[in-house]
Design a protein around this motif. Structure first.
Motif, short mmCIF file in Angstrom:
data_model
loop_
_atom_site.label_atom_id
_atom_site.label_comp_id
_atom_site.label_asym_id
_atom_site.label_seq_id
_atom_site.Cartn_x
_atom_site.Cartn_y
_atom_site.Cartn_z
N PHE A 54 -96.29 47.89 55.64
CA PHE A 54 -96.93 49.28 56.28
C PHE A 54 -96.78 50.27 55.52
CE2 PHE A 54 -95.71 52.14 59.88
CZ PHE A 54 -97.08 52.50 59.81
N ARG A 55 -97.75 50.81 55.16
CA ARG A 55 -97.74 52.17 54.11
C ARG A 55 -97.54 53.48 55.07
NH1 ARG A 55 -101.82 51.75 50.20
NH2 ARG A 55 -100.61 50.17 49.16
N ILE A 56 -96.91 54.39 54.81
CA ILE A 56 -96.85 55.46 55.69
C ILE A 56 -97.12 56.89 54.54
CG2 ILE A 56 -95.03 57.25 56.66
CD1 ILE A 56 -93.55 54.64 57.52
N ALA A 57 -97.99 57.65 55.11
CA ALA A 57 -98.29 58.78 54.29
C ALA A 57 -97.21 59.58 54.02
CB ALA A 57 -99.65 59.29 54.79
N TYR A 78 -86.59 48.57 62.48
CA TYR A 78 -87.86 47.75 62.56
C TYR A 78 -88.18 47.07 61.19
CZ TYR A 78 -89.34 51.30 66.51
OH TYR A 78 -89.47 51.96 67.33
N ASP A 79 -87.34 47.13 60.25
CA ASP A 79 -87.47 46.46 58.83
C ASP A 79 -86.16 46.06 58.63
OD1 ASP A 79 -88.08 46.41 55.91
OD2 ASP A 79 -89.95 46.86 57.04
N LYS A 80 -85.75 45.84 57.27
CA LYS A 80 -84.77 45.26 56.76
C LYS A 80 -83.60 46.31 56.26
CE LYS A 80 -86.16 40.48 56.01
NZ LYS A 80 -86.00 39.49 55.20
N GLY A 81 -83.85 47.49 56.83
CA GLY A 81 -82.72 48.39 56.09
C GLY A 81 -82.93 49.16 55.10
N TYR A 82 -84.26 49.13 54.50
CA TYR A 82 -84.76 49.82 53.45
C TYR A 82 -86.20 50.16 53.41
CZ TYR A 82 -86.60 45.51 51.10
OH TYR A 82 -86.98 44.61 50.87
N GLY A 83 -86.55 50.87 52.47
CA GLY A 83 -88.01 51.17 52.39
C GLY A 83 -88.23 51.28 50.90
N HIS A 84 -89.59 51.56 50.32
CA HIS A 84 -89.90 51.49 49.07
C HIS A 84 -90.81 52.87 48.60
CE1 HIS A 84 -91.19 50.09 45.03
NE2 HIS A 84 -92.32 50.24 45.37
N PHE A 85 -90.37 53.70 47.83
CA PHE A 85 -91.35 54.83 47.43
C PHE A 85 -92.22 54.30 46.41
CE2 PHE A 85 -87.83 57.67 48.91
CZ PHE A 85 -88.51 58.18 50.05
N THR A 86 -93.66 54.72 46.49
CA THR A 86 -94.65 53.96 45.87
C THR A 86 -95.18 55.26 44.62
OG1 THR A 86 -96.72 55.02 46.88
CG2 THR A 86 -95.74 53.11 47.69
N THR A 87 -95.80 54.85 43.62
CA THR A 87 -96.37 55.72 42.50
C THR A 87 -97.47 56.96 43.32
OG1 THR A 87 -98.02 54.08 42.17
CG2 THR A 87 -96.03 54.08 40.69
N ARG A 88 -97.64 56.46 44.51
CA ARG A 88 -98.76 57.66 45.29
C ARG A 88 -97.80 58.47 46.29
NH1 ARG A 88 -102.96 58.52 43.79
NH2 ARG A 88 -103.77 59.70 45.71
N GLN A 89 -96.41 58.54 46.01
CA GLN A 89 -95.69 59.38 46.57
C GLN A 89 -95.57 58.96 48.29
OE1 GLN A 89 -97.46 63.18 45.31
NE2 GLN A 89 -95.63 63.49 44.37
N ASN A 90 -95.71 57.79 48.85
CA ASN A 90 -95.88 57.30 49.94
C ASN A 90 -94.90 56.47 50.19
OD1 ASN A 90 -98.07 58.45 50.72
ND2 ASN A 90 -99.42 56.88 49.93
N MET A 91 -94.53 55.93 51.43
CA MET A 91 -93.33 54.93 51.68
C MET A 91 -93.94 53.82 52.22
SD MET A 91 -89.63 54.81 53.65
CE MET A 91 -88.88 55.23 52.20
N GLN A 92 -93.37 52.57 51.75
CA GLN A 92 -93.83 51.20 52.30
C GLN A 92 -92.71 50.51 52.98
OE1 GLN A 92 -97.55 50.46 49.11
NE2 GLN A 92 -95.74 49.10 48.91
N PHE A 93 -92.99 49.86 54.08
CA PHE A 93 -91.82 49.05 54.48
C PHE A 93 -92.63 47.58 54.60
CE2 PHE A 93 -90.67 52.85 57.01
CZ PHE A 93 -89.42 52.95 56.51
N ASN A 94 -91.70 46.62 54.02
CA ASN A 94 -92.28 45.27 53.88
C ASN A 94 -92.11 44.37 54.65
OD1 ASN A 94 -93.54 45.54 51.02
ND2 ASN A 94 -91.33 46.15 50.40
N TRP A 95 -91.29 44.72 55.67
CA TRP A 95 -90.93 43.45 56.82
C TRP A 95 -91.05 43.75 58.35
CZ3 TRP A 95 -90.12 39.24 54.09
CH2 TRP A 95 -89.67 39.09 52.91
N PRO A 96 -92.14 44.70 58.59
CA PRO A 96 -92.25 45.20 60.11
C PRO A 96 -93.13 44.01 60.68
CG PRO A 96 -94.17 46.07 58.81
CD PRO A 96 -93.18 45.46 57.52
N ALA A 97 -92.56 43.81 61.86
CA ALA A 97 -93.28 42.82 62.94
C ALA A 97 -94.66 43.57 63.23
CB ALA A 97 -92.54 42.44 63.98
#
Length: 552
Positions: A54-57, A78-97
């Motif tokens: 899930f990618r958040i703007a 909703y996830d595993k306790g962390y997020g990931h910042f991308t090269t397009r300045q967004n945030m991604q969550f890798n484990w949402p249901a």
């Protein structure tokens, strides 16, 4: 910081409820996978290797502290306790249901955030310099224009189904820190001879399967015309861009096919019908959006206060961090602090819920409640008093944010790779970590100096490997993971695409190849030359010989 008005709130809320119903229907079997796919992509939801992604703007990389706290809450709930910042300045969550994504969207809406157009063949998140508004070399604050472009492009009915995804970057500084030359459209500020500020318009840049540096199609565009000119560019692309082959659907392929001159001529013809039309920016329009980005209540300070300079003199580790991880500020007595998300052993760009909350706290305690996300996947506190830097450094160390490696070899830009992404040919995170461990000696790292290392797990180039001084690309060889190395890439005002040095390497051999490249650089550099300057001076051949020599 832009604030939603009543219309914004309503649009975002309606989208949440719309997607909630679409998700319910899909889970109930009322919508097929093919029917649901464009609906989920419009809301930033991908199906990855193990779970939905899930990618958040994060518009132009700006976060208020309350928004960062909400992201921490989402990570934990909703996830595993962390997020990931991308090269397009967004945030991604890798484990949402999947069934809980509408709830996440609702939580985001509460703090003026969404995931609209973070995927799909539409205009994506507009990016800019992470130091916008505080950079010492800025000619114009690009953020009001980024917000204007965001409002124009969001849910724009004409550009909702483009031939392919479309990315715009804006730079308001002399130095281009927004990689405008490798975007579908780059707008780089220029000052005309008479002093008027406008934008140089660059079109057809991009990385991926066919890396291309963009072409300037207009040397000077007055700022009031940016929307009508963007309309013209996108109309030409929408009309002539290929839809029969997704690998040849990006605007860069069209610009190449028509030639830059031919493409520019079509844009100018289209613009004749749009110029000075309803989308022309009035002074009051720009002033309205600029009012959201006014300077905070800075104190009048003297630069380099005594206590600060004393700490620099007595604590070498602190001095090194200040030199590497802080940036000059347009306001005397302040600096911008870059918090490194590149500590060895942590996937580049990952941040835990606890760390997000800590950064939110520091942004309020030492700044004005604002945080930035850099496209290099680090986090920035834009307004820190020099007198507070020692305390901020100690707090950053306690959270694992103080590795003094910004701009150095271990500050690796890296996509999530095969550990998460279903498109990846190879894993990137463990190889990036192996390189970081190889160069963990900070003294040696600092001696090597400024080196951009970028890593992509596949040809989609989410890690921007083509424009790294050293680039790594994961490739698939008969079902095994191998890694191709490029040298000579760069971003900024003199963007260049790196060249492959030779056959790919097995995973275990990549750190040794890096060691050989660095050894040759140290032997060959002259008078404090940066790595990229040495590569350009001596060429790739000596590096090839060293890396592939059997007994060196």
């Amino acid at each position: 910081m832009y604030r939603y008005d009543e219309v914004d709130y309503r649009i975002v809320r309606e989208r949440v409820e719309q997607f909630r119903d679409q998700t319910r229907r899909f889970l109930a079997g009322e919508l097929s996978e093919d029917e649901f796919r464009p609906l989920r992509l419009m809301n930033g939801l991908y199906i990855q290797r193990h779970a939905p992604m899930f990618r958040i703007a994060i518009p132009y990389g700006h976060l208020a502290s309350r928004q960062l706290r909400r992201l921490a809450h989402i990570a934990r709930t909703y996830d595993k306790g962390y997020g990931h910042f991308t090269t397009r300045q967004n945030m991604q969550f890798n484990w949402p249901a999947l069934e809980r994504v509408p709830d996440i969207l609702s939580e985001l809406a509460d703090v003026e955030m969404h995931s609209i157009q973070t995927s799909g063949n539409c205009v994506r998140n507009t990016t800019t310099d992470a130091f916008a508004g505080v950079a010492a070399d800025e000619l114009i604050d690009p953020r009001p224009y980024c917000e204007i472009i965001r409002q124009w492009s969001t849910l724009h009915p004409e550009f909702a189904f483009l031939p392919r995804k479309f990315k715009i970057a804006v730079s308001g500084s002399v130095d281009d820190r927004a990689a405008t030359l490798v975007h579908d459209v780059g707008l780089h500020v220029v000052r005309a001879a008479d002093g008027e500020i406008g934008f140089k318009v660059i079109v057809g840049g991009g990385l991926g399967r066919t890396p291309i540096v963009g072409e300037v199609i207009r040397e000077f565009l007055p700022t009031r015309h940016i929307l009508t000119y963007l309309d013209a560019i996108l109309r030409v692309y929408n009309r002539y861009g290929r839809r029969d082959n997704k690998f040849k659907a990006r605007i860069k392929i069209l610009v190449k096919a028509l030639t830059p001159q031919g493409f520019a001529a079509k844009v100018e013809d289209e613009w004749l019908h749009l110029k000075d039309g309803a989308a022309t920016l009035r002074d009051e329009d720009v002033a309205h959006y600029a009012s959201f980005f006014g300077a905070p209540a800075y104190e009048t300070l003297s630069p380099n206060p005594e206590a600060f300079t004393a700490k620099l003199a007595e604590d070498r580790a602190f001095a090194r961090w200040v030199e590497q991880n802080t940036r000059t500020h347009r306001q005397p007595g302040y600096r911008s602090v870059v918090l490194s998300l590149k500590k060895t052993g942590v996937p580049p760009g990952d941040i835990t819920a606890e760390q997000m909350e800590a950064v939110a706290d520091w942004s309020e305690r030492f700044g004005f409640g604002e945080v930035r996300v850099a496209h290099e996947q680090n986090v920035i506190l834009p307004d820190i008093k020099e007198s507070d830097l020692y305390e901020v450094w100690q707090l950053a160390r306690s959270q694992g944010f103080a590795t003094p490696n910004i701009g150095l070899l271990t500050d690796i830009i890296c996509c999530p790779g095969g550990d998460f992404c279903s498109l990846a040919n190879a894993r990137s995170i463990p190889v990036a970590e192996a390189i970081q461990r190889k160069f963990d000696d900070l003294d040696y790292l600092h001696d090597l100096g400024e080196i951009d290392c970028n890593f992509s797990g596949c040809m989609n180039a989410c890690g921007h490997h083509h424009i790294g001084n050293i680039g790594i690309l994961g490739v698939d060889k008969n079902g095994e993971e191998w890694y191709q190395i490029t040298l000579g890439g760069s971003q900024g005002n003199h963007t260049a695409i790196g060249k492959v040095i030779g056959p790919s390497f097995a995973q275990a051999d990549v750190p040794l190849a890096f060691e050989k490249i660095m050894n040759l650089y140290v032997e060959q550099r002259q008078d404090g030359e940066r790595f990229i300057e040495t590569v350009r001076r001596i060429g790739l051949e000596p590096f090839k010989e060293r890396v592939y020599a059997k007994h060196h």
